[in-house]
Enzyme design. Structure first.
Site, short mmCIF file in Angstrom:
data_model
loop_
_atom_site.label_atom_id
_atom_site.label_comp_id
_atom_site.label_asym_id
_atom_site.label_seq_id
_atom_site.Cartn_x
_atom_site.Cartn_y
_atom_site.Cartn_z
N THR A 76 0.76 -1.32 0.00
CA THR A 76 0.65 0.13 0.25
C THR A 76 0.94 1.21 -0.46
OG1 THR A 76 -2.00 1.04 1.06
CG2 THR A 76 -0.57 -0.56 2.28
N TYR A 116 -2.44 -0.57 10.50
CA TYR A 116 -1.97 -1.37 9.75
C TYR A 116 -0.69 -0.90 8.81
CZ TYR A 116 -3.58 -1.35 4.87
OH TYR A 116 -3.55 -2.23 3.19
N1 LIG Z 1 -8.75 -1.76 -0.55
C1 LIG Z 1 -7.70 -0.18 -0.51
O1 LIG Z 1 -7.83 0.36 -0.66
C2 LIG Z 1 -6.49 -1.42 -0.78
C3 LIG Z 1 -5.59 -0.06 -1.35
C4 LIG Z 1 -4.02 -0.68 -1.12
C5 LIG Z 1 -3.89 -1.73 -0.56
N2 LIG Z 1 -4.78 -2.62 -0.31
C6 LIG Z 1 -4.10 -4.38 0.23
O2 LIG Z 1 -5.27 -5.08 -0.88
C7 LIG Z 1 -5.58 -6.32 0.22
C8 LIG Z 1 -6.48 -6.68 -0.15
O3 LIG Z 1 -7.79 -5.64 0.60
P1 LIG Z 1 -9.40 -5.76 0.39
O4 LIG Z 1 -9.62 -4.74 0.10
O5 LIG Z 1 -9.09 -6.36 -0.71
O6 LIG Z 1 -9.61 -6.67 1.46
P2 LIG Z 1 -10.60 -7.11 2.45
O7 LIG Z 1 -10.60 -7.36 3.57
O8 LIG Z 1 -11.70 -6.82 1.81
O9 LIG Z 1 -10.13 -9.27 2.03
C9 LIG Z 1 -8.62 -9.75 3.07
C10 LIG Z 1 -8.87 -10.65 2.65
O10 LIG Z 1 -7.11 -11.91 2.86
C11 LIG Z 1 -7.91 -12.71 3.69
N3 LIG Z 1 -7.19 -12.96 4.66
C12 LIG Z 1 -6.55 -12.06 5.76
N4 LIG Z 1 -6.72 -12.46 6.24
C13 LIG Z 1 -6.11 -14.15 6.10
C14 LIG Z 1 -5.74 -15.42 6.65
N5 LIG Z 1 -5.17 -14.82 8.28
N6 LIG Z 1 -5.99 -16.30 6.00
C15 LIG Z 1 -6.73 -16.33 4.54
N7 LIG Z 1 -7.01 -15.53 4.33
C16 LIG Z 1 -6.70 -14.06 5.15
C17 LIG Z 1 -9.80 -12.48 3.84
O11 LIG Z 1 -10.17 -13.61 4.12
C18 LIG Z 1 -9.83 -12.25 2.36
O12 LIG Z 1 -10.15 -12.31 1.54
C19 LIG Z 1 -4.64 -6.01 0.99
O13 LIG Z 1 -3.44 -6.35 1.13
C20 LIG Z 1 -4.65 -4.48 1.39
O14 LIG Z 1 -3.64 -4.66 2.33
C21 LIG Z 1 -6.16 -2.43 -0.69
#
Ligand SMILES: NC(=O)c1ccc[n+]([C@@H]2O[C@H](COP(=O)([O-])OP(=O)(O)OC[C@H]3O[C@@H](n4cnc5c(N)ncnc54)[C@H](O)[C@@H]3O)[C@@H](O)[C@H]2O)c1
Length: 345
Positions: A131, A156
């Site tokens: 991120t 985070y």
């Molecule tokens: N949403 C944003 O704006 C954004 C921006 C930059 C980076 N990110 C990164 O993108 C990724 C996904 O974000 P998102 O918005 O889809 O989040 P989300 O919360 O919708 O999805 C997270 C996923 O990770 C899985 N997960 C978490 N812990 C786990 C574990 N112990 N075992 C197995 N699965 C696990 C969850 O089951 C889920 O499927 C993350 O790495 C986040 O840091 C998101």
């Protein structure tokens, strides 16, 4: 030649868009290790595949909590993996501030287990989803460049910076072919209502004020929003076109920023959403973020020039991204936790 991808986080918001993109744009097969206790939602996977039921033949869903090491039986079920796409993480700043310990522990354990698995499985590419927040806030007029100093402001972003450090170490010590991508705020269909855009849409539909964090002087935060499909497209582009840097030839792994096309402040974003929803002038609740959310950063900005110079272009504009997201969400208000009757107009 067809490839096999291990995609973590497939039941999450971003992961399900990556899954749909891989199904639509390749003939690759995908294994999804999933849990549904970290914000993963089974319906996202079903929805990514619903337009073409035959896609299910290319997808294997395996229950697997990544805080535990991947055992040999599960690894055998994954089969031969060409590319490992690591999207999974706990991902919400406010929840990390409320409960930092379990949050950080989840994300650090998860990356360590994934990379231990990669040491054995030897995929040719490990994409790590990181991120903009690892760099901390961006000063006015400045966009962080790849390998700027890491200065996370909240638990985070610290957990994501820790994941990057573990990636760097496994790249350096064990030769795992890691490519880190840092991404700005993501928008799109089926995002959890804990995030700003769906939360704002929900408030607008309920006739409530949309909360926007501002500086003590009243200045709103700003972001370069990016549709999840654009992120998925950039990852597919990297898998097809980028050879991960190796230790010996380079002193650090590959890293790319994936960035939205323009900066939007969060008051403008509320107005853009209200316009697309046809709800008239939105009500705003401007909250001083210093007092309400210590550890929250007002402005994030990344320089996306490196990936653009390499040849990647985002397929969706910001306007198109927002239009699709709003139209889809109005047809599926259950994703905002609202009954259909509340959005009927
Ligand atoms: N949403 C944003 O704006 C954004 C921006 C930059 C980076 N990110 C990164 O993108 C990724 C996904 O974000 P998102 O918005 O889809 O989040 P989300 O919360 O919708 O999805 C997270 C996923 O990770 C899985 N997960 C978490 N812990 C786990 C574990 N112990 N075992 C197995 N699965 C696990 C969850 O089951 C889920 O499927 C993350 O790495 C986040 O840091 C998101």
């Amino acid at each position: 030649m067809t490839k096999h991808v291990l995609l973590t986080g497939g039941g999450g918001f971003v992961g399900s868009h990556v899954l749909r993109h891989l199904m639509t744009n390749t003939d690759w097969t995908v294994t999804l290790p999933v849990t549904f206790r970290h914000k993963g939602v089974p319906k996202r996977i079903a929805s990514a595949l619903e337009t073409n039921p035959e896609w299910w033949d290319r997808v294997d869903v395996v229950y697997c909590d990544l805080t535990a090491p991947i055992d040999p039986v599960t690894a055998a079920r994954f089969g031969k993996v060409d590319y490992l796409f690591n999207v999974a993480s706990e991902s919400h700043v406010d929840r990390s501030i409320d409960q930092p310990g379990p949050f950080i522990e989840n994300n650090v354990r998860l990356i360590t287990n994934i990379l231990d698995y990669a040491r054995q499985a030897k995929p040719s590419l490990v994409l790590q989803m990181s991120t903009d927040e690892v760099y901390g806030p961006a000063p006015d007029g400045y966009e962080h460049r790849e390998w700027d100093a890491i200065a996370p402001s909240n638990p985070y972003s610290a957990s994501k910076a820790a994941q990057e450090a573990v990636c760097f170490t496994y790249w350096r010590t064990y030769g795992v072919p890691v490519v880190i991508t840092n991404t700005m705020n993501i928008l799109g269909e089926q995002q959890d209502t804990e995030k700003f855009i769906p939360k704002t849409m929900r408030a607008i539909l309920q006739g409530e004020p949309a909360t926007v964090h501002v500086s003590p002087g009243g200045r709103p935060g700003s972001r370069f929003y990016l549709h999840a499909r654009n992120l998925a497209d950039a990852w597919l582009w990297l898998a097809r076109n980028h050879k991960p840097q190796q230790y010996g030839d380079f002193d650090r792994p590959s890293r790319f920023h994936i960035v939205g096309e323009r900066e939007v402040d969060n008051i403008e974003m509320v107005h853009l959403l209200a316009d697309l929803m046809g709800t008239g002038d939105p009500k705003l609740d401007l909250v001083d973020f210093h007092s309400s959310r210590p550890g929250h950063d007002l402005r994030y900005a990344l320089d996306g020039g490196k990936l653009a110079a390499a040849g990647w272009q985002a397929p969706l504009s910001l306007e198109e991204s927002l239009r699709r997201t709003v139209e889809w969400t109005l047809r599926h208000p259950e994703w905002l936790g609202l009954p259909a009757t509340e959005v009927a107009r």
